[in-house]
Design a protein around this motif. Structure first.
Motif, PDB file in Angstrom:
ATOM      1  N   GLU A 378       0.801  -1.222   0.000  1.00  0.00           N
ATOM      2  CA  GLU A 378       0.000   0.000   0.000  1.00  0.00           C
ATOM      3  C   GLU A 378       0.836   1.276   0.000  1.00  0.00           C
ATOM      4  O   GLU A 378       0.459   2.274  -0.631  1.00  0.00           O
ATOM      5  CB  GLU A 378      -0.927   0.010   1.223  1.00  0.00           C
ATOM      6  N   ASN A 379       1.969   1.229   0.703  1.00  0.00           N
ATOM      7  CA  ASN A 379       2.742   2.458   0.899  1.00  0.00           C
ATOM      8  C   ASN A 379       4.131   2.423   0.274  1.00  0.00           C
ATOM      9  O   ASN A 379       4.897   3.371   0.413  1.00  0.00           O
ATOM     10  CB  ASN A 379       2.871   2.748   2.397  1.00  0.00           C
ATOM     11  N   GLY A 380       4.459   1.314  -0.400  1.00  0.00           N
ATOM     12  CA  GLY A 380       5.753   1.217  -1.058  1.00  0.00           C
ATOM     13  C   GLY A 380       6.921   1.085  -0.116  1.00  0.00           C
ATOM     14  O   GLY A 380       8.070   1.392  -0.481  1.00  0.00           O
ATOM     15  N   LYS A 381       6.680   0.617   1.116  1.00  0.00           N
ATOM     16  CA  LYS A 381       7.763   0.471   2.081  1.00  0.00           C
ATOM     17  C   LYS A 381       8.763  -0.576   1.613  1.00  0.00           C
ATOM     18  O   LYS A 381       8.390  -1.655   1.141  1.00  0.00           O
ATOM     19  CB  LYS A 381       7.203   0.062   3.442  1.00  0.00           C
ATOM     20  N   ASP A 382      10.048  -0.267   1.749  1.00  0.00           N
ATOM     21  CA  ASP A 382      11.089  -1.244   1.452  1.00  0.00           C
ATOM     22  C   ASP A 382      11.127  -2.280   2.573  1.00  0.00           C
ATOM     23  O   ASP A 382      11.265  -1.932   3.745  1.00  0.00           O
ATOM     24  CB  ASP A 382      12.454  -0.560   1.339  1.00  0.00           C
ATOM     25  N   VAL A 383      10.993  -3.533   2.218  1.00  0.00           N
ATOM     26  CA  VAL A 383      10.971  -4.620   3.195  1.00  0.00           C
ATOM     27  C   VAL A 383      12.165  -5.535   2.952  1.00  0.00           C
ATOM     28  O   VAL A 383      12.454  -5.910   1.808  1.00  0.00           O
ATOM     29  CB  VAL A 383       9.656  -5.430   3.093  1.00  0.00           C
ATOM     30  N   GLU A 384      12.853  -5.855   4.016  1.00  0.00           N
ATOM     31  CA  GLU A 384      13.975  -6.790   3.930  1.00  0.00           C
ATOM     32  C   GLU A 384      13.475  -8.125   3.403  1.00  0.00           C
ATOM     33  O   GLU A 384      12.524  -8.706   3.924  1.00  0.00           O
ATOM     34  CB  GLU A 384      14.607  -6.952   5.312  1.00  0.00           C
ATOM     35  N   GLN A 385      14.101  -8.621   2.357  1.00  0.00           N
ATOM     36  CA  GLN A 385      13.600  -9.812   1.682  1.00  0.00           C
ATOM     37  C   GLN A 385      14.044 -11.140   2.326  1.00  0.00           C
ATOM     38  O   GLN A 385      13.564 -12.203   1.937  1.00  0.00           O
ATOM     39  CB  GLN A 385      14.053  -9.804   0.220  1.00  0.00           C
ATOM     40  N   TYR A 386      14.893 -11.059   3.298  1.00  0.00           N
ATOM     41  CA  TYR A 386      15.461 -12.282   3.887  1.00  0.00           C
ATOM     42  C   TYR A 386      15.677 -11.951   5.353  1.00  0.00           C
ATOM     43  O   TYR A 386      16.725 -11.497   5.758  1.00  0.00           O
ATOM     44  CB  TYR A 386      16.750 -12.604   3.153  1.00  0.00           C
ATOM     45  N   LYS A 387      14.633 -12.173   6.162  1.00  0.00           N
ATOM     46  CA  LYS A 387      14.589 -11.588   7.498  1.00  0.00           C
ATOM     47  C   LYS A 387      14.345 -12.655   8.547  1.00  0.00           C
ATOM     48  O   LYS A 387      13.480 -13.503   8.413  1.00  0.00           O
ATOM     49  CB  LYS A 387      13.447 -10.552   7.536  1.00  0.00           C
ATOM     50  N   TYR A 388      15.116 -12.596   9.629  1.00  0.00           N
ATOM     51  CA  TYR A 388      14.923 -13.476  10.774  1.00  0.00           C
ATOM     52  C   TYR A 388      13.909 -12.861  11.733  1.00  0.00           C
ATOM     53  O   TYR A 388      14.022 -11.688  12.094  1.00  0.00           O
ATOM     54  CB  TYR A 388      16.240 -13.677  11.524  1.00  0.00           C
ATOM     55  N   ILE A 389      12.933 -13.664  12.156  1.00  0.00           N
ATOM     56  CA  ILE A 389      11.929 -13.215  13.104  1.00  0.00           C
ATOM     57  C   ILE A 389      12.407 -13.510  14.535  1.00  0.00           C
ATOM     58  O   ILE A 389      12.882 -14.605  14.832  1.00  0.00           O
ATOM     59  CB  ILE A 389      10.589 -13.929  12.859  1.00  0.00           C
ATOM     60  N   ARG A 390      12.283 -12.520  15.409  1.00  0.00           N
ATOM     61  CA  ARG A 390      12.686 -12.602  16.823  1.00  0.00           C
ATOM     62  C   ARG A 390      14.194 -12.827  16.999  1.00  0.00           C
ATOM     63  O   ARG A 390      14.636 -13.411  17.988  1.00  0.00           O
ATOM     64  CB  ARG A 390      11.933 -13.729  17.558  1.00  0.00           C
TER      65      ARG A 390
END
Length: 392
Positions: A378-390
């Protein structure tokens, strides 16, 4: 008629083994799968089944003995986890290439190192290219149901390949849940008797198992193995439909949970799918169009079917409980985008690594991932494509 009971995942699989009553079970203990051979050996000692139990000196020996028994014409199985599966590595390839329809109960646990006994999918994912069929369970009920379906899949003439029935270590293997069991005769009728066409102990019809294959033949053997693996997708669907008619519980290649109008979908395997479903229910109450695609069959990989299921959403979170060490993401993080690209499905994807070595994965984590997908679209935010959760 179903039998209502409370069981752990290991108990459920051991109970299914008792009902199937296979011919031979070699096994070596390793946490968290140790309870399965322990319980089966107790059933045998109590006269509740007549399986030949073979205690061996290692997991490599366990798979070797299982291969030998299956090649001799006996319905065979074993169980293991983590480093035990890694020690079987050579034999896993032999079981598949020799087209032996044996079954392995895999209780997923992280591979060393560092040494850790908790759940992730690195053991099963490490064996993803050995030629085995791999089926994953979300809960104890599915672990039981999947195991009962394993032999009808593996022994089908179109397949003749080994099957791993996978469940998450401790999360399902040791946690007790309500479960519905079938009566013994229902299971025995569903699975049927094993009647191999070719086997070593067949007087008057000698065969060779695992002979040296010269270059003129080896490539054709591998292609035939690949064809059989591809055939197994249809067999998995057919067996699942037959099981649904028997129990009312139907499982296909994957489960689509509230995906029919979803803008954002989380693709996930194993027990964490239950967490994702609860988050989806919560977000739906807020008006968010989100859903879960829970992958049941990982091998063979249902690439075209997944692409078709995802084609109408706007973005998908691809969840890997395994680090592939390719510098680019996890196993699903590689295979799902490839499936989408091949089928010309152009949607946004983000690969997340979660739950390694038992790290918690919560409803809040799922919610934050869906929010991140929405912000990206929706907002074009750059998101890390290879991300560890927690990750701390």
């Amino acid at each position: 008629m179903s039998i209502k009971e409370r069981m752990s995942g290991n108990e459920a699989v051991a109970y299914a083994i008792r009902q199937i009553n296979p011919d031979v079970m070699p096994a070596f203990p390793i946490t968290p799968s140790t309870e399965i051979p322990q319980m089966v050996s107790t059933y045998i000692a109590n006269g509740e089944m007549d399986t030949e139990f073979i205690p061996v000196e290692s997991e490599h020996s366990a798979m070797s003995a299982t291969i030998g028994a299956e090649a001799a014409g006996a319905r065979s199985l074993t169980a293991t986890s983590s480093a035990g599966l890694a020690l079987m590595w050579e034999e896993l390839l032999l079981a598949a290439s020799n087209r032996l329809p044996l079954v392995l109960a895999l209780v997923n646990r992280t591979l060393s190192g560092p040494i850790n006994i908790n759940c992730d999918h690195s053991d099963g994912m490490g064996a993803r290219d050995t030629g085995w069929i791999q089926i994953y369970a979300e809960n104890n009920q599915e672990a039981y149901d999947n195991f009962i379906q394993a032999y009808p899949i593996s022994e089908d003439a179109r397949v003749h390949l080994p099957v791993m029935i996978c469940q998450d270590g401790f999360i399902t293997s040791h946690a007790v849940e309500n479960i519905e069991l079938l009566e013994d005769k229902c299971v025995q009728d569903f699975v049927g008797e094993y009647e191999p066409e070719e086997y070593l102990l067949n007087p008057g019809k000698p065969i060779a198992v695992g002979p040296y294959s010269v270059s003129n033949y080896a490539m054709e053997a591998k292609k035939n193995q690949e064809i059989a693996l591809e055939n197994s997708k249809q067999v998995v669907v057919e067996v699942a439909e037959k099981y649904r008619r028997l129990t009312g519980r139907g499982f296909q290649l994957f489960e689509e949970y509230r995906t029919e109008d979803a803008d954002y979908i989380m693709l996930i395997m194993g027990s964490a799918a239950g967490t994702a479903k609860q988050a989806v229910d919560d977000l739906r109450e807020e008006g968010k169009k989100v859903g879960v695609l829970k992958l049941r069959l990982f091998r063979p990989f249902p690439a075209d079917e997944i692409a078709h299921a995802l084609k109408n959403c706007r973005a998908v979170a691809i969840m890997d409980r395994c680090e592939s060490y390719n510098g680019n993401g996890g196993p699903l993080g590689s295979e799902v985008p490839a499936a989408l690209f091949k089928n010309k499905v152009m949607i946004e994807t983000v690969n997340y690594i979660y739950g390694l070595a038992g790290r918690d994965f919560t409803i809040r984590d799922v919610t934050e991932i869906f929010n991140e997908l929405e912000d990206m679209v929706e907002n074009g935010k750059d998101v890390e494509q290879y991300k560890y959760i927690r990750l701390r």
